[in-house]
Design an enzyme around this catalytic site. Structure first.
Site, mmCIF file in Angstrom:
data_model
loop_
_atom_site.group_PDB
_atom_site.id
_atom_site.type_symbol
_atom_site.label_atom_id
_atom_site.label_comp_id
_atom_site.label_asym_id
_atom_site.label_seq_id
_atom_site.Cartn_x
_atom_site.Cartn_y
_atom_site.Cartn_z
ATOM 1 N N VAL A 12 0.829 -1.207 0.000
ATOM 2 C CA VAL A 12 0.000 0.000 0.000
ATOM 3 C C VAL A 12 0.864 1.258 0.000
ATOM 4 C CG1 VAL A 12 -1.765 1.298 1.239
ATOM 5 C CG2 VAL A 12 -1.907 -1.191 1.132
ATOM 6 N N VAL A 128 -11.365 0.206 5.880
ATOM 7 C CA VAL A 128 -12.493 -0.698 5.599
ATOM 8 C C VAL A 128 -12.847 -0.571 4.122
ATOM 9 C CG1 VAL A 128 -14.881 -1.299 6.111
ATOM 10 C CG2 VAL A 128 -13.411 -0.402 7.928
ATOM 11 N N GLY A 130 -11.078 -1.029 1.429
ATOM 12 C CA GLY A 130 -10.070 -0.637 0.460
ATOM 13 C C GLY A 130 -10.485 0.611 -0.281
ATOM 14 N N GLY A 183 -2.321 -14.523 -5.573
ATOM 15 C CA GLY A 183 -1.950 -13.378 -4.754
ATOM 16 C C GLY A 183 -3.105 -12.772 -3.985
ATOM 17 N N LYS A 201 -12.985 -4.979 10.746
ATOM 18 C CA LYS A 201 -13.681 -4.009 9.901
ATOM 19 C C LYS A 201 -15.094 -3.733 10.399
ATOM 20 C CE LYS A 201 -10.939 -5.174 5.816
ATOM 21 N NZ LYS A 201 -10.910 -5.923 4.531
ATOM 22 N N GLY A 299 -6.256 -4.611 -2.330
ATOM 23 C CA GLY A 299 -5.364 -4.447 -3.466
ATOM 24 C C GLY A 299 -4.568 -3.170 -3.343
#
Length: 416
Positions: A12, A128, A130, A183, A201, A299
């Site tokens: 990230v 939460v 993404g 992944g 979350k 992601g």
């Protein structure tokens, strides 16, 4: 120009830096002409060959003691030293942006209180969902609503595995292996498949929606590791699917029911069609009714996008009233014991005496709806109960097991 620091250059963190550099000009326009400069990137590892090698530091003090740094992005993960670093930054008048759900779920109240006391911001949109906007909509766009319930598919890894099991007939182990190959799952997937990621979350969403901090250890959490192809077959025959659901609901007694577990959802319900690595979050408000947020929940770039959005938002407020999110401290007894909360259950059991199976079920559970699939063992029954509290369910399971009945699974039915 506003100087910022990024703590952590993992998946990230590197995405955050890439976005801020690549989209520098368009971001500057969106901030009203205020440029954003990444002055420091904190990481203990060595990085060479990047276009920004000169920005790396291994010393947190470089960031803490530089008064020109107004915003600090925490993307290290874990609670420590993330908590200590975030607190130190806010105590020095720096705003903090994070994507760290473990940090917010465990220390959200303390960090929000420190932000308030130091007249700075602590923002966590990316913690939460993404790239799915949910934190800002809850505390701004839906602020006029009394939220009665919030529930969601909050973990892409688990949702991908369950989708493979339903769409392709895979078993749990092979679906997990495929998720790891692509992944979508870590080498150690425990936080995802055992439900802790979803639990953290839903704690954040419930704390924000209902106004008091809820700690993850107050939430009954069940993962998907026990879900079998047989459970999948029965759920499909019933007309539904199984999803890992984090759910929080305000009860009539003023307490909150909050739980993370697999749940059976009827096909056609609002979350049943959320498949693969996608997330879906259902919010119920008294004015808006049901509102569903949908998208990729994790992601590199989706999460980085949400982090950078918070940085942009805060940059617009430099020198003005800071962006402010807040909830109160945890309160003993506010989270209702799951034993007192009632839901329908899909129960699968194996009986030692097949001829007595339905009599044992009716004697124990009363009226139930049976689910029949072809090829099932003659000593196995699957049925859906009426609404039953988890405490009573535990009692009735014990009654059956004392009669040499093996209860294979109990999965709640989520009506949404």
């Amino acid at each position: 120009m506003v100087d910022i620091a990024v703590m952590g250059h993992g998946v990230v963190g590197s995405g955050v830096v890439e976005l801020l550099i690549k989209n520098h000009d368009s971001i500057e326009k969106k901030t009203g002409g205020i440029g954003i400069n990444v002055k420091y990137i904190l990481d203990l590892r060595d990085f060479t060959g990047t276009p920004y090698d000169e920005k790396f530091t291994k010393s947190f003090d470089d960031i803490l003691n530089d008064d020109s740094v107004k915003i600090v992005v925490e993307v290290m993960g874990g609670c420590h030293p993330a908590y200590e670093y975030a607190m130190a930054c806010m105590n020095r008048g720096k705003c903090v942006v994070t994507s760290n759900k473990e940090l917010v779920a465990q220390f959200g109240y303390q960090l929000l209180a420190a932000a308030r006391d130091n007249n700075v911001s602590f923002l966590f949109e990316a913690s939460v969902g993404g790239g799915i906007p949910i934190i800002r909509p809850l505390h701004q766009c839906l602020a006029a609503n009394e939220i009665s319930e919030i529930a969601g598919i909050l973990n892409g890894t688990s949702n991908y595995i369950l989708t493979k099991m339903f769409k392709e007939g895979a078993d749990f182990a092979s679906a997990l292996a495929e998720a790891q190959r692509l992944g979508y799952a870590e080498r150690n997937p425990a936080a995802d498949v055992e439900g802790m990621d979803t639990c953290r979350k839903i704690c954040i969403l419930a704390s924000l929606s209902f106004g008091k901090h809820i700690y993850p250890d107050a939430v009954e959490t069940v993962g998907i590791t026990g879900i079998t192809k047989t459970d999948v077959a029965y759920a499909e025959r019933w007309g539904g699917t199984i999803k890992l659901i984090g759910r929080a609901k305000m009860l009539e007694n003023g307490k909150v029911f909050i739980r993370t577990s697999p749940a059976v959802l009827r096909y056609g319900s609002q979350l049943a069609g959320v498949d693969d690595v996608f997330n879906g979050i259902l919010v119920r408000g008294d004015a808006i009714g049901d509102c569903v947020f949908y998208g990729k929940g994790a992601g590199k770039m989706p999460t980085a996008s949400a982090v950078v959005a918070d940085v942009i938002d805060q940059t617009k407020h430099i020198g003005r009233i800071p962006k402010r999110v807040f909830w109160g401290p945890a309160e003993d007894g506010w989270v209702e014991s799951a034993d007192r909360c009632a839901e329908k259950q899909m129960v699968r059991a194996a009986f030692s005496a097949p001829g007595m199976a339905e009599k044992q079920v009716s004697d124990t559970f009363g009226d139930v709806d049976y689910i029949h699939i072809s090829g099932r063992p003659e000593n196995e029954l699957c049925f859906v109960t009426s609404e039953i509290s988890y405490g009573k369910l535990s009692e009735l399971k014990s009654v059956l097991e004392n009669e040499a009945v093996r209860v294979e699974s109990c999965i709640p039915i989520f009506e949404c």
